[in-house]
Scaffold this motif. Structure first.
Motif, short mmCIF file in Angstrom:
data_model
loop_
_atom_site.label_atom_id
_atom_site.label_comp_id
_atom_site.label_asym_id
_atom_site.label_seq_id
_atom_site.Cartn_x
_atom_site.Cartn_y
_atom_site.Cartn_z
N HIS A 66 20.96 50.05 15.09
CA HIS A 66 21.57 50.67 13.93
C HIS A 66 20.81 50.23 12.52
CE1 HIS A 66 25.95 51.15 15.88
NE2 HIS A 66 24.74 51.69 16.70
N GLU A 67 21.16 50.73 11.52
CA GLU A 67 20.43 50.52 10.14
C GLU A 67 20.94 49.29 10.09
OE1 GLU A 67 17.94 51.62 8.58
OE2 GLU A 67 17.81 52.83 10.41
N THR A 68 22.34 48.96 9.87
CA THR A 68 23.11 47.71 9.61
C THR A 68 24.22 47.27 10.67
OG1 THR A 68 24.70 48.85 8.36
CG2 THR A 68 22.81 48.15 7.14
N GLY A 69 24.50 46.20 10.55
CA GLY A 69 25.54 45.55 11.26
C GLY A 69 25.30 45.00 12.60
N MET A 70 26.21 44.83 13.35
CA MET A 70 25.66 43.89 14.63
C MET A 70 24.66 44.48 15.71
SD MET A 70 26.42 40.58 14.83
CE MET A 70 26.09 40.36 16.53
N LEU A 71 24.35 45.59 15.70
CA LEU A 71 23.61 46.43 16.65
C LEU A 71 22.10 46.59 15.77
CD1 LEU A 71 26.24 48.13 18.01
CD2 LEU A 71 24.72 46.97 19.46
N SER A 72 21.72 45.87 14.92
CA SER A 72 20.81 46.33 13.86
C SER A 72 19.30 45.54 13.91
CB SER A 72 21.24 46.50 12.62
OG SER A 72 21.47 45.22 12.05
N ALA A 73 19.44 44.62 15.02
CA ALA A 73 18.07 43.82 14.99
C ALA A 73 18.00 43.01 16.56
CB ALA A 73 18.23 42.49 14.06
N ASN A 74 16.66 43.01 16.88
CA ASN A 74 16.41 42.09 18.24
C ASN A 74 17.08 42.54 19.32
OD1 ASN A 74 14.57 40.68 16.92
ND2 ASN A 74 15.65 38.59 17.11
N ILE A 75 16.77 43.77 19.82
CA ILE A 75 17.48 44.51 20.94
C ILE A 75 16.47 44.08 22.17
CG2 ILE A 75 18.00 46.64 21.90
CD1 ILE A 75 19.12 46.23 19.18
N TRP A 76 17.47 43.36 23.01
CA TRP A 76 16.63 42.57 23.82
C TRP A 76 17.41 42.73 25.48
CZ3 TRP A 76 16.90 36.64 21.99
CH2 TRP A 76 16.01 36.35 20.88
N ALA A 77 16.18 42.90 26.41
CA ALA A 77 16.77 42.51 27.97
C ALA A 77 17.56 43.58 28.11
CB ALA A 77 17.04 41.11 28.11
N PRO A 78 17.41 44.96 28.22
CA PRO A 78 18.31 45.70 28.85
C PRO A 78 18.24 46.04 30.24
CG PRO A 78 16.42 46.98 27.84
CD PRO A 78 16.15 45.68 27.48
N GLU A 79 19.41 46.39 30.96
CA GLU A 79 19.22 46.47 32.43
C GLU A 79 20.07 47.80 32.59
OE1 GLU A 79 19.29 42.29 34.34
OE2 GLU A 79 20.62 43.60 34.98
N LEU A 80 19.50 48.59 33.60
CA LEU A 80 20.06 49.79 33.78
C LEU A 80 20.77 49.83 35.10
CD1 LEU A 80 20.42 53.12 33.27
CD2 LEU A 80 18.30 53.18 34.51
N HIS A 81 22.09 50.30 35.34
CA HIS A 81 22.97 50.28 36.50
C HIS A 81 23.62 51.56 36.61
CE1 HIS A 81 22.31 45.82 37.35
NE2 HIS A 81 22.36 45.68 35.93
N PHE A 82 23.90 51.98 37.78
CA PHE A 82 24.81 53.08 38.01
C PHE A 82 26.08 52.64 39.09
CE2 PHE A 82 25.57 56.83 40.84
CZ PHE A 82 25.70 57.76 39.89
N ILE A 83 26.96 52.86 38.36
CA ILE A 83 28.37 52.23 38.77
C ILE A 83 29.44 53.33 38.77
CG2 ILE A 83 30.00 50.63 38.34
CD1 ILE A 83 27.84 49.02 36.75
N ASP A 84 30.03 53.88 39.93
CA ASP A 84 31.06 54.63 40.04
C ASP A 84 30.59 55.88 39.25
OD1 ASP A 84 32.80 52.48 41.22
OD2 ASP A 84 33.62 52.04 39.22
#
Length: 331
Positions: A66-84
């Motif tokens: 995001h441009e601002t807010g809590m989702l706007s910096a240092n996107i770290w360590a994604p994991e991808l899972h398949f659930i249900d």
């Protein structure tokens, strides 16, 4: 900084400049790859029919910060899972700040995709995965064991000295924790407290009658290393007493191999469907200019996971014999 050879033990990485790697083999036979990108600004997914094919696969950007807010910096360590029947990405994000004070105030989040192909489907933000505290939290993983789904993550307990400990909880759905949350490890050994007091980057694997959680410790420079927790497969995983920690690190910098700061691993399976593979990142040089987090040269390596005679993962032997998996010959 000059040009560095990006090799360990003479073996080139599977993918350069991708830290915190995660590879998942789906029921369609394809491999899916996510990792932290050097810009820390987006989540990419790669797909290939072979492990080696991931190196040439074109990444699809499925989400941007995001441009601002809590989702706007240092996107770290994604994991991808398949659930249900749906895809989920777990990742950590912080917020922008003029004073930079918030850049390391991470929280954990989940994305969901109900389409068959996660590279082309629509991704929906499911919000923050909330824990017992509102504090620095990151590096979530999830796994199913004996009919229950668990979530393991790293977090700062405001009442405990240090940067992050490891916690486990059950889940009521893929983005919601339920019941008690148990600390299963904290950085209380000298090798876990170099630069920072850190336990993070958990990865789960089961073999026979035991389960293991590999994790990473200390600062993200050449001091970064790996530890190991183990428990009986039929134990109560929410009971801290069920887990034993290795008193020594199980993988560290090895200058003879040209490997520095190995860690933040995960496990996947080879194309034979049986052989376990060890996925991890490492640098191929020691000296770093500036903050190690902004040095882009943590590369993704993959090798067969070897085991000790007493049935534990042997990370040192796995790396000493590092050999990237080859594509199986077509018949």
């Amino acid at each position: 900084m000059g040009v560095h050879q990006s090799e360990i033990n003479g073996v080139k990485p599977l993918i350069e400049q991708r830290a915190d790697p995660f590879i998942y083999r789906h029921t369609d036979g394809c491999y899916y790859f996510v990792a932290s990108v050097p810009e820390y600004d987006r989540i990419e997914i790669r797909k290939a029919s072979t492990i080696q094919g991931l190196s040439e696969a074109v990444p699809a950007v499925v989400w941007r910060k995001h441009e601002t807010g809590m989702l706007s910096a240092n996107i770290w360590a994604p994991e991808l899972h398949f659930i249900d029947g749906k895809w989920y990405v777990y990742f950590a994000a912080a917020h922008t700040s003029e004073t930079n004070e918030g850049l390391f105030d991470h929280r954990m989040y989940a994305l969901e995709c109900g389409d068959a192909d996660p590279l082309e489907g629509e991704w929906v933000e499911k919000g923050q995965v909330r824990t017992a505290w509102e504090s620095f939290a990151l590096d979530a993983t999830t796994f199913e064991h004996n009919g229950d789904r668990y979530y393991v993550w790293a977090q700062k307990d405001p009442d405990i000295e240090g940067n992050s400990n490891l916690y486990i909880s059950k889940m009521s759905n893929p983005w919601t924790l339920t019941g008690k949350q148990t600390m299963i490890a904290m950085p209380d050994l000298d090798w876990e407290r170099i630069g920072f007091k850190v336990n993070e980057g958990a990865a789960f694997i089961r073999r026979g009658d035991r389960v293991f959680i590999a994790y990473s410790a200390s600062a993200t420079d050449f001091n970064y290393c790996m530890g190991l927790l183990e428990a009986s497969a039929d134990a109560d995983l929410l009971d801290a007493a069920s887990w034993d920690k290795s008193p020594v690190p199980v993988l560290t910098t090895d200058e003879l191999l040209g490997m520095y700061g190995p860690g933040h691993n995960n496990f996947t399976v080879a194309e034979d469907g049986e052989t376990a593979l060890f996925v991890f990142h490492a640098r191929t040089y020691k000296e770093i200019v500036g903050d190690p987090l902004y040095d882009p040269n943590r590369h993704t390596f993959v090798t067969e996971l070897l085991w000790t005679e007493d049935g534990r993962p042997d990370f040192r032997a796995s790396v000493a014999g590092l050999q990237l998996p080859h594509e199986e010959a077509s018949s």
